[in-house]
Scaffold this motif. Structure first.
Motif, PDB file in Angstrom:
ATOM      1  N   PHE A  68     -35.929 -27.566 -54.798  1.00  0.00           N
ATOM      2  CA  PHE A  68     -35.074 -28.896 -55.339  1.00  0.00           C
ATOM      3  C   PHE A  68     -34.978 -29.653 -53.969  1.00  0.00           C
ATOM      4  N   THR A  69     -35.136 -31.066 -54.003  1.00  0.00           N
ATOM      5  CA  THR A  69     -34.573 -32.030 -53.010  1.00  0.00           C
ATOM      6  C   THR A  69     -33.921 -32.908 -53.584  1.00  0.00           C
ATOM      7  N   ILE A  70     -32.574 -33.095 -53.094  1.00  0.00           N
ATOM      8  CA  ILE A  70     -31.738 -34.378 -53.272  1.00  0.00           C
ATOM      9  C   ILE A  70     -31.973 -35.568 -52.451  1.00  0.00           C
ATOM     10  N   SER A  71     -31.844 -36.676 -52.742  1.00  0.00           N
ATOM     11  CA  SER A  71     -32.175 -37.849 -51.850  1.00  0.00           C
ATOM     12  C   SER A  71     -31.168 -38.816 -52.622  1.00  0.00           C
ATOM     13  N   ARG A  72     -31.153 -39.970 -51.796  1.00  0.00           N
ATOM     14  CA  ARG A  72     -30.513 -41.166 -52.320  1.00  0.00           C
ATOM     15  C   ARG A  72     -31.235 -42.569 -51.734  1.00  0.00           C
ATOM     16  N   ASP A  73     -31.017 -43.478 -52.804  1.00  0.00           N
ATOM     17  CA  ASP A  73     -31.817 -44.843 -52.396  1.00  0.00           C
ATOM     18  C   ASP A  73     -30.417 -45.942 -52.146  1.00  0.00           C
ATOM     19  N   ASN A  74     -30.015 -46.355 -51.044  1.00  0.00           N
ATOM     20  CA  ASN A  74     -28.927 -46.954 -50.755  1.00  0.00           C
ATOM     21  C   ASN A  74     -28.940 -48.473 -51.419  1.00  0.00           C
ATOM     22  N   ALA A  75     -30.296 -49.104 -51.589  1.00  0.00           N
ATOM     23  CA  ALA A  75     -30.598 -50.520 -52.038  1.00  0.00           C
ATOM     24  C   ALA A  75     -30.283 -50.374 -53.674  1.00  0.00           C
ATOM     25  N   ASP A  76     -30.888 -49.226 -54.077  1.00  0.00           N
ATOM     26  CA  ASP A  76     -30.615 -49.100 -55.720  1.00  0.00           C
ATOM     27  C   ASP A  76     -29.412 -48.293 -56.201  1.00  0.00           C
ATOM     28  N   ASN A  77     -28.750 -48.067 -55.488  1.00  0.00           N
ATOM     29  CA  ASN A  77     -27.369 -47.140 -55.583  1.00  0.00           C
ATOM     30  C   ASN A  77     -27.843 -45.925 -56.535  1.00  0.00           C
ATOM     31  N   THR A  78     -29.037 -45.223 -56.137  1.00  0.00           N
ATOM     32  CA  THR A  78     -29.318 -44.141 -57.253  1.00  0.00           C
ATOM     33  C   THR A  78     -29.624 -42.889 -56.345  1.00  0.00           C
ATOM     34  N   VAL A  79     -29.312 -41.804 -56.961  1.00  0.00           N
ATOM     35  CA  VAL A  79     -29.355 -40.526 -56.482  1.00  0.00           C
ATOM     36  C   VAL A  79     -30.581 -39.715 -57.193  1.00  0.00           C
ATOM     37  N   TYR A  80     -31.383 -38.802 -56.627  1.00  0.00           N
ATOM     38  CA  TYR A  80     -32.546 -38.258 -57.032  1.00  0.00           C
ATOM     39  C   TYR A  80     -32.406 -36.850 -56.903  1.00  0.00           C
ATOM     40  N   LEU A  81     -32.978 -36.165 -57.786  1.00  0.00           N
ATOM     41  CA  LEU A  81     -33.109 -34.728 -57.732  1.00  0.00           C
ATOM     42  C   LEU A  81     -34.643 -34.367 -58.369  1.00  0.00           C
ATOM     43  N   GLN A  82     -35.685 -34.099 -57.085  1.00  0.00           N
ATOM     44  CA  GLN A  82     -36.822 -33.792 -57.020  1.00  0.00           C
ATOM     45  C   GLN A  82     -36.855 -32.294 -57.527  1.00  0.00           C
ATOM     46  N   MET A  83     -37.582 -31.731 -58.400  1.00  0.00           N
ATOM     47  CA  MET A  83     -37.482 -30.577 -58.796  1.00  0.00           C
ATOM     48  C   MET A  83     -38.864 -29.796 -59.018  1.00  0.00           C
ATOM     49  N   ASN A  84     -39.438 -28.948 -57.911  1.00  0.00           N
ATOM     50  CA  ASN A  84     -40.524 -28.390 -58.259  1.00  0.00           C
ATOM     51  C   ASN A  84     -40.673 -27.027 -58.295  1.00  0.00           C
ATOM     52  N   SER A  85     -41.954 -26.419 -58.763  1.00  0.00           N
ATOM     53  CA  SER A  85     -41.948 -24.759 -58.722  1.00  0.00           C
ATOM     54  C   SER A  85     -40.767 -24.701 -60.049  1.00  0.00           C
ATOM     55  N   LEU A  86     -40.949 -25.299 -61.034  1.00  0.00           N
ATOM     56  CA  LEU A  86     -39.722 -24.984 -62.070  1.00  0.00           C
ATOM     57  C   LEU A  86     -39.894 -23.661 -62.714  1.00  0.00           C
ATOM     58  N   LYS A  87     -38.748 -22.881 -63.002  1.00  0.00           N
ATOM     59  CA  LYS A  87     -38.750 -21.740 -63.724  1.00  0.00           C
ATOM     60  C   LYS A  87     -37.899 -21.866 -64.867  1.00  0.00           C
ATOM     61  N   PRO A  88     -38.289 -20.951 -65.778  1.00  0.00           N
ATOM     62  CA  PRO A  88     -37.633 -20.951 -67.227  1.00  0.00           C
ATOM     63  C   PRO A  88     -36.238 -21.032 -66.795  1.00  0.00           C
ATOM     64  N   GLU A  89     -35.709 -20.278 -65.764  1.00  0.00           N
ATOM     65  CA  GLU A  89     -34.180 -20.154 -65.779  1.00  0.00           C
ATOM     66  C   GLU A  89     -33.620 -21.452 -65.386  1.00  0.00           C
ATOM     67  N   ASP A  90     -34.214 -22.275 -65.042  1.00  0.00           N
ATOM     68  CA  ASP A  90     -33.822 -23.742 -64.526  1.00  0.00           C
ATOM     69  C   ASP A  90     -33.395 -24.668 -65.729  1.00  0.00           C
ATOM     70  N   THR A  91     -33.869 -24.230 -66.782  1.00  0.00           N
ATOM     71  CA  THR A  91     -33.255 -24.924 -68.148  1.00  0.00           C
ATOM     72  C   THR A  91     -31.941 -25.067 -68.417  1.00  0.00           C
ATOM     73  N   ALA A  92     -31.351 -26.227 -68.602  1.00  0.00           N
ATOM     74  CA  ALA A  92     -30.060 -26.480 -68.915  1.00  0.00           C
ATOM     75  C   ALA A  92     -30.052 -27.993 -69.036  1.00  0.00           C
ATOM     76  N   VAL A  93     -28.660 -28.324 -69.219  1.00  0.00           N
ATOM     77  CA  VAL A  93     -28.228 -29.877 -69.055  1.00  0.00           C
ATOM     78  C   VAL A  93     -27.793 -30.126 -67.781  1.00  0.00           C
ATOM     79  N   TYR A  94     -28.395 -31.103 -67.143  1.00  0.00           N
ATOM     80  CA  TYR A  94     -28.318 -31.570 -65.521  1.00  0.00           C
ATOM     81  C   TYR A  94     -27.362 -32.813 -65.880  1.00  0.00           C
ATOM     82  N   TYR A  95     -26.217 -32.778 -64.909  1.00  0.00           N
ATOM     83  CA  TYR A  95     -25.343 -33.661 -64.863  1.00  0.00           C
ATOM     84  C   TYR A  95     -25.421 -34.248 -63.235  1.00  0.00           C
ATOM     85  N   CYS A  96     -25.080 -35.379 -63.268  1.00  0.00           N
ATOM     86  CA  CYS A  96     -24.757 -35.989 -61.891  1.00  0.00           C
ATOM     87  C   CYS A  96     -23.311 -36.381 -61.934  1.00  0.00           C
ATOM     88  N   ALA A  97     -22.841 -36.421 -60.545  1.00  0.00           N
ATOM     89  CA  ALA A  97     -21.461 -36.407 -60.499  1.00  0.00           C
ATOM     90  C   ALA A  97     -21.128 -37.065 -59.269  1.00  0.00           C
TER      91      ALA A  97
END
Length: 125
Positions: A68-97
């Protein structure tokens, strides 16, 4: 007023990728720490990744490091979470805070004052 809106969740096969977005529609991000957490059914909310808005320092849970890689875009006030090589155990509700105070460790849910509504990520085997 911070208002966090997540998007990008969905159903993906194991080994696939998804990118989650978290937008601050109130456009109030300044010197915040932004975090991603997840919660699977019957389990406690757990830390996934965090980033300091100023400076860009990043932090990851051991379970997602290298995938996983977290990043931000200052211009858009947005945070991203790029998730690669996903596994069944990654199944969940994901929350930003958002943490405006930096008074507790980045992995503590209680450190974060503002939360989004969550987005479901389901990884099939």
């Amino acid at each position: 007023q911070v208002q966090l809106v997540e998007s990008g969740g969905g159903l993906v096969q194991a080994g696939g990728s998804l990118r989650l977005s978290c937008a601050d529609t109130g456009r109030t991000f300044s010197n915040y720490r932004m975090g991603w957490f997840r919660q699977a059914p019957g389990k406690e909310r757990e830390f996934v990744a965090a980033i300091n808005w100023i400076g860009g320092n990043t932090y990851y849970a051991d379970s997602v490091k290298g995938r996983f890689t977290i990043s931000r875009d200052n211009a858009d006030n947005t945070v991203y979470l790029q998730m690669n090589s996903l596994k069944p155990e990654d199944t969940a509700v994901y929350y930003c805070a958002a943490d405006p105070y930096f008074s507790m460790p980045y992995s503590y849910p209680l450190a974060y004052k503002y939360w989004g509504q969550g987005t479901q990520v389901t990884v099939s085997s």
